[in-house]
Design a protein around this motif. Structure first.
Motif, PDB file in Angstrom:
ATOM      1  N   MET A   1      14.275   3.789  -5.812  1.00 13.74           N
ATOM      2  CA  MET A   1      14.914   3.847  -4.815  1.00 13.74           C
ATOM      3  C   MET A   1      14.464   4.973  -3.435  1.00 13.74           C
ATOM      4  N   PHE A   2      15.507   5.783  -3.629  1.00 12.55           N
ATOM      5  CA  PHE A   2      14.869   6.244  -2.905  1.00 12.55           C
ATOM      6  C   PHE A   2      14.099   7.585  -2.211  1.00 12.55           C
ATOM      7  N   THR A   3      13.486   7.378  -2.848  1.00 12.96           N
ATOM      8  CA  THR A   3      11.897   7.340  -2.634  1.00 12.96           C
ATOM      9  C   THR A   3      10.649   6.540  -1.759  1.00 12.96           C
ATOM     10  N   ALA A   4      11.323   5.161  -2.340  1.00 14.71           N
ATOM     11  CA  ALA A   4      11.210   3.937  -1.831  1.00 14.71           C
ATOM     12  C   ALA A   4      11.208   3.890  -0.363  1.00 14.71           C
ATOM     13  N   CYS A   5      12.723   3.295  -0.439  1.00 16.47           N
ATOM     14  CA  CYS A   5      12.894   3.995   1.234  1.00 16.47           C
ATOM     15  C   CYS A   5      12.407   4.791   1.976  1.00 16.47           C
ATOM     16  N   GLY A   6      12.309   5.683   1.266  1.00 13.39           N
ATOM     17  CA  GLY A   6      12.046   6.744   2.258  1.00 13.39           C
ATOM     18  C   GLY A   6      10.348   6.828   2.626  1.00 13.39           C
ATOM     19  N   LEU A   7       9.756   6.484   1.972  1.00 16.30           N
ATOM     20  CA  LEU A   7       8.415   6.106   2.454  1.00 16.30           C
ATOM     21  C   LEU A   7       8.423   5.276   3.427  1.00 16.30           C
ATOM     22  N   LEU A   8       8.842   3.525   3.455  1.00 16.63           N
ATOM     23  CA  LEU A   8       9.095   2.809   3.696  1.00 16.63           C
ATOM     24  C   LEU A   8       9.662   3.317   5.685  1.00 16.63           C
ATOM     25  N   TYR A   9      10.532   3.978   5.517  1.00 11.58           N
ATOM     26  CA  TYR A   9      11.272   4.501   6.316  1.00 11.58           C
ATOM     27  C   TYR A   9      10.065   5.634   7.296  1.00 11.58           C
ATOM     28  N   GLN A  10       9.840   6.623   6.657  1.00  9.08           N
ATOM     29  CA  GLN A  10       8.495   7.809   7.287  1.00  9.08           C
ATOM     30  C   GLN A  10       7.744   6.451   8.219  1.00  9.08           C
ATOM     31  N   ASN A  11       7.218   5.619   7.619  1.00  5.56           N
ATOM     32  CA  ASN A  11       6.115   4.888   7.721  1.00  5.56           C
ATOM     33  C   ASN A  11       6.884   3.888   9.186  1.00  5.56           C
ATOM     34  N   GLY A  12       7.642   4.108   9.178  1.00  7.62           N
ATOM     35  CA  GLY A  12       8.109   3.468  10.656  1.00  7.62           C
ATOM     36  C   GLY A  12       8.809   2.270  10.587  1.00  7.62           C
ATOM     37  N   LEU A  13       9.561   1.992   9.522  1.00  4.34           N
ATOM     38  CA  LEU A  13      10.755   0.454   9.239  1.00  4.34           C
ATOM     39  C   LEU A  13      11.170   1.146   9.543  1.00  4.34           C
TER      40      LEU A  13
ATOM     41  N   LYS B   1       0.896  -0.896  -0.091  1.00  3.77           N
ATOM     42  CA  LYS B   1       0.186  -0.006   0.163  1.00  3.77           C
ATOM     43  C   LYS B   1       0.538   1.194   0.160  1.00  3.77           C
ATOM     44  N   ILE B   2       2.015   1.543   0.491  1.00  3.71           N
ATOM     45  CA  ILE B   2       2.904   2.145   0.800  1.00  3.71           C
ATOM     46  C   ILE B   2       3.600   3.020  -0.442  1.00  3.71           C
ATOM     47  N   LEU B   3       3.721   1.855  -1.175  1.00  3.59           N
ATOM     48  CA  LEU B   3       4.956   2.144  -2.202  1.00  3.59           C
ATOM     49  C   LEU B   3       3.499   1.643  -3.363  1.00  3.59           C
ATOM     50  N   ASP B   4       2.667   2.020  -3.236  1.00  6.39           N
ATOM     51  CA  ASP B   4       1.938   1.553  -3.983  1.00  6.39           C
ATOM     52  C   ASP B   4       1.999   0.563  -5.452  1.00  6.39           C
TER      53      ASP B   4
END
Ligand SMILES: Nc1ncnc2c1ncn2[C@@H]1O[C@H](COP(=O)(O)OP(=O)(O)O)[C@@H](O)[C@H]1O
Ligand SMILES: [Mg+2]
Lengths: 115, 141
Positions: free
Chosen positions: A98-110, A8-11
């Motif tokens: 890559m950068f955005t995908a990692c950032g989105l997951l990190y932002q969501n607590g991973l 979901k987070i990464l569409d």
């Protein structure tokens, strides 16, 4: 976080093993160098990569990683998908870089799994 | 498990698609035997790095494994070019892999250091122009 949350987070589009998306994920690792991934063991990690070849799935297999996300909309071929199905590894493709995908997951607590 | 389990696998040269089959098979065997997950993972990663090396640096070869109640011992035997300077090859980041290997996700120079890190014992027996045998051992307790 669950694999389904990552989706979901990464569409992301789920490519195989959709039946396993309820698996728990504790950390993530983003890399195109498989030996770097293999150098850091963490439990239940998701692997984000821009590399598309069978060794990505094998790396996940050796590390007991339940999910691989291909960034920038990359799609694995049939050989790769067949291997992932056999090993029970969820494959996904996200349009994000890559950068955005990692950032989105990190932002969501991973948190990070790579050292 | 009272008797030792012996396994043997052929590794083909330059077959990047199938590289990792032997490591995967060893991993599944250890899982079936009920070996601790963390130990299974350490063995898998170490053999996998060694198997990849046989494919990208040597001309393939044979992987032999012996599983006893207390440990697993593995021999990766190839007839490749051999390793000139083992100390140098063991250094993190040292690699002779060329760009086309790096583009496949390997050649970071972390393989041999990873093997060292994840095993309880490791030995390299090598002769220039003859081949290399990488030995590794992981204890179950
Ligand atoms: N089986 C082998 N036969 C010949 N050379 C090898 C073998 N394994 C490793 N090497 C040499 O040792 C170097 C370091 O190996 P390794 O740490 O696995 O890094 P990488 O495979 O990323 O280059 C390789 O680049 C290669 O020169
Ligand atoms: Mg290597």
């Amino acid at each position: 976080m669950l694999v389904s949350d990552v989706q979901k987070i990464l569409d992301a589009e789920c490519i195989c093993c959709e039946n396993l998306i309820d698996t728990e994920i504790n950390s993530a690792c983003g890399s195109d160098m498989m030996s770097d991934v293999l150098a850091y063991v963490k439990d239940q990690s998701v692997l984000l990569t821009g590399l598309v070849n069978p060794q990505v799935v094998r790396t996940a297999e050796m590390m007991d990683m339940p999910c691989v996300v291909f960034v920038r909309g990359k799609k694995p071929d049939e050989t790769i998908v067949a291997l992932a199905k056999d090993r029970g590894i969820v494959l996904m493709s996200t349009p994000h870089r890559m950068f955005t995908a990692c950032g989105l997951l990190y932002q969501n607590g991973l948190k990070g799994g790579c050292g | 498990m009272s008797e030792a389990v012996r396994l043997s696998y052929d590794v083909s040269a330059d077959d990047f698609t199938h590289a990792g089959e032997a490591s995967g098979a060893i991993k599944r065997t250890l899982k079936k035997l009920g070996i601790d997950m963390e130990i299974v993972r350490r063995v898998s990663i170490a053999v996998y790095e060694g198997e990849i090396n046989m494919v990208i640096h040597a001309n393939g070869g044979v992987i032999e494994a012996e599983i006893s109640p207390t440990c697993i011992e593995i021999w990766l035997k190839d007839k490749g070019p051999g390793i000139k300077d083992i100390d140098l090859a063991m250094q993190e980041g040292y690699s002779t892999a060329r760009d086309h290997i790096r583009a496949l996700g390997f050649g970071a120079g972390m393989g041999l250091p990873n093997i060292k890190k994840y095993t309880d014992d490791m030995k390299i027996d090598t002769e220039i122009g003859v081949g290399t045998t990488v030995y590794m051992k992981v204890n179950f307790t």
